[in-house]
Design a protein around this motif. Structure first.
Motif, PDB file in Angstrom:
ATOM      1  N   VAL A  16       0.839  -1.201   0.000  1.00 60.87           N
ATOM      2  CA  VAL A  16       0.000   0.000   0.000  1.00 60.87           C
ATOM      3  C   VAL A  16       0.874   1.251   0.000  1.00 60.87           C
ATOM      4  N   TYR A  17       1.952   1.227   0.757  1.00 58.51           N
ATOM      5  CA  TYR A  17       2.862   2.374   0.833  1.00 58.51           C
ATOM      6  C   TYR A  17       3.458   2.673  -0.541  1.00 58.51           C
ATOM      7  N   ARG A  18       3.893   1.655  -1.247  1.00 55.80           N
ATOM      8  CA  ARG A  18       4.545   1.862  -2.548  1.00 55.80           C
ATOM      9  C   ARG A  18       3.561   2.326  -3.611  1.00 55.80           C
ATOM     10  N   HIS A  19       2.348   1.777  -3.578  1.00 58.72           N
ATOM     11  CA  HIS A  19       1.364   2.125  -4.609  1.00 58.72           C
ATOM     12  C   HIS A  19       0.551   3.364  -4.269  1.00 58.72           C
ATOM     13  N   ARG A  20       0.511   3.714  -2.972  1.00 60.25           N
ATOM     14  CA  ARG A  20      -0.385   4.786  -2.512  1.00 60.25           C
ATOM     15  C   ARG A  20      -1.820   4.491  -2.922  1.00 60.25           C
ATOM     16  N   SER A  21      -2.142   3.222  -2.962  1.00 62.31           N
ATOM     17  CA  SER A  21      -3.471   2.801  -3.410  1.00 62.31           C
ATOM     18  C   SER A  21      -3.788   1.415  -2.869  1.00 62.31           C
ATOM     19  N   GLN A  50      -1.865   6.142  13.239  1.00 64.48           N
ATOM     20  CA  GLN A  50      -2.496   6.273  11.930  1.00 64.48           C
ATOM     21  C   GLN A  50      -1.414   6.160  10.865  1.00 64.48           C
ATOM     22  N   LEU A  51      -1.620   5.292   9.880  1.00 68.54           N
ATOM     23  CA  LEU A  51      -0.588   5.053   8.869  1.00 68.54           C
ATOM     24  C   LEU A  51      -0.864   5.763   7.548  1.00 68.54           C
ATOM     25  N   PHE A  52      -2.135   5.905   7.175  1.00 68.61           N
ATOM     26  CA  PHE A  52      -2.473   6.530   5.901  1.00 68.61           C
ATOM     27  C   PHE A  52      -3.646   7.483   6.093  1.00 68.61           C
ATOM     28  N   VAL A  53      -3.658   8.540   5.271  1.00 69.32           N
ATOM     29  CA  VAL A  53      -4.766   9.495   5.279  1.00 69.32           C
ATOM     30  C   VAL A  53      -5.219   9.705   3.846  1.00 69.32           C
ATOM     31  N   ARG A  54      -6.439  10.129   3.659  1.00 68.68           N
ATOM     32  CA  ARG A  54      -6.969  10.417   2.335  1.00 68.68           C
ATOM     33  C   ARG A  54      -6.225  11.599   1.722  1.00 68.68           C
ATOM     34  N   GLN A  66       5.928   6.719   7.170  1.00 67.33           N
ATOM     35  CA  GLN A  66       7.231   6.935   6.528  1.00 67.33           C
ATOM     36  C   GLN A  66       8.369   6.421   7.408  1.00 67.33           C
ATOM     37  N   GLU A  67       8.258   6.661   8.701  1.00 69.24           N
ATOM     38  CA  GLU A  67       9.295   6.190   9.623  1.00 69.24           C
ATOM     39  C   GLU A  67       9.288   4.665   9.713  1.00 69.24           C
ATOM     40  N   ARG A  70      10.909   3.301   6.615  1.00 69.02           N
ATOM     41  CA  ARG A  70      12.363   3.484   6.672  1.00 69.02           C
ATOM     42  C   ARG A  70      13.027   2.417   7.536  1.00 69.02           C
ATOM     43  N   GLN A  71      12.361   2.019   8.592  1.00 66.27           N
ATOM     44  CA  GLN A  71      12.935   1.055   9.529  1.00 66.27           C
ATOM     45  C   GLN A  71      12.841  -0.382   9.023  1.00 66.27           C
ATOM     46  N   ILE A  72      11.722  -0.730   8.386  1.00 66.66           N
ATOM     47  CA  ILE A  72      11.506  -2.143   8.050  1.00 66.66           C
ATOM     48  C   ILE A  72      11.965  -2.524   6.651  1.00 66.66           C
TER      49      ILE A  72
END
Length: 300
Positions: A16-21, A50-54, A66-67, A70-72
């Protein structure tokens, strides 16, 4: 919390982080959108952040996300490499590789691929490289291609770079040029009209980008975005052009052009293989990198 953490939640988070979708992430990992949303909620509850927002029509990672990424990411890359290293690869099984390459690389590489009888059931497919470094890195990060062959000298910590071959610049004119014989001086270079090649990504002319000296303004008759069209134009007029030497050698006889040494100092054009670090230990990707390197006898 750590002892009870399901690592599949982190896999979903990274997608989800990479695609932003959520939709694209679900397609990548073979899940439904509700399934991905449910796992994200579980991760949110376990971490308490909270990990993602609209954001517009999509979603954007929070600072906490983001943090976390960066860590994982380094740890997940190591796990991926370890598992990939245990898999096998064989040319007896159907496999399609996608490579991003520039026009000169395509023209040099495709005949070598077609002549290689050891590929078995493997198909190597060449696609035009992307016009910006950001798009290229993003596309490789999304695994839309196995690797890229590029001359750009940019830094990307998450990517592996390996030298492939080197090229340099030369001058070409048609063989019947009325004023230029077997050599060209800097004075003659500026006196002639020019067919130029614009490097769209670098927003600079090929001659300026790979030359130590700062070149003066030239009398430009035509500007091209293709080396082949540039050489074709030179073959039919009395203009001069700066091109890569490997391309000039490939088409000199066919286009009735002659190759001259440049009257300025060249910066070597160093082509490198570029792939994401997660593919470093993949047997398939390692095979592909070694196969490509075997096609080029000139090394850096």
């Amino acid at each position: 919390m750590v002892s009870n953490m399901d690592l599949n939640l982190l896999k979903v988070f990274v997608a989800v982080y990479r695609h932003r979708s959520i939709t694209l992430a679900a397609e990548e990992i073979g899940m439904t959108q509700p399934g991905v949303s449910g796992l994200l909620k579980r991760l949110h509850h376990q971490l308490g952040v909270q990990l993602f927002v609209r954001s517009g029509r999509g979603i954007a990672p929070t600072h906490q996300a983001q943090e976390l990424m960066r860590q994982i990411e380094p740890a997940l890359t190591q796990i991926h490499n370890a598992l990939e290293g245990m898999e096998s690869f064989s040319t007896q099984h159907d496999r399609r590789f996608v490579i991003y390459a520039s026009e000169p690389v395509m023209l040099m590489l495709l005949p070598k691929i077609e002549a290689d009888e050891s590929l078995g059931k493997v198909k190597i497919e060449l696609h035009p490289t992307l016009l910006s470094e950001e798009k290229l890195i993003h596309s490789l990060n999304q695994q839309q291609a196995d690797l890229a062959i590029d001359f750009a000298n940019f830094s990307a910590p998450s990517f592996l770079f390996e030298d492939l071959f080197a090229d340099d610049l030369c001058i070409i004119v048609r063989k019947e040029h009325p004023r230029i014989a077997s050599s060209i001086s800097l004075e003659q270079y500026y006196q002639e009209k020019h067919i130029t090649l614009k490097l769209r990504r670098e927003n600079a002319y090929l001659a300026d980008y790979f030359t130590v000296e700062s070149l003066n303004e030239r009398d430009i008759a035509a500007e091209c975005d293709s080396l082949l069209s540039q050489m074709s134009l030179v073959s039919s007029c009395d203009c001069v052009a700066v091109v890569s030497r490997n391309m000039a050698k490939m088409f000199a006889e066919k286009l009735n052009i002659k190759i001259l040494e440049a009257p300025f100092t060249n910066i070597p054009i160093r082509y490198r293989l570029m792939t994401h670090n997660r593919m470093k230990q993949s047997p398939a990707n390692r095979w592909l990198r070694e196969k490509l390197k075997s096609y080029f006898t000139v090394t850096v």
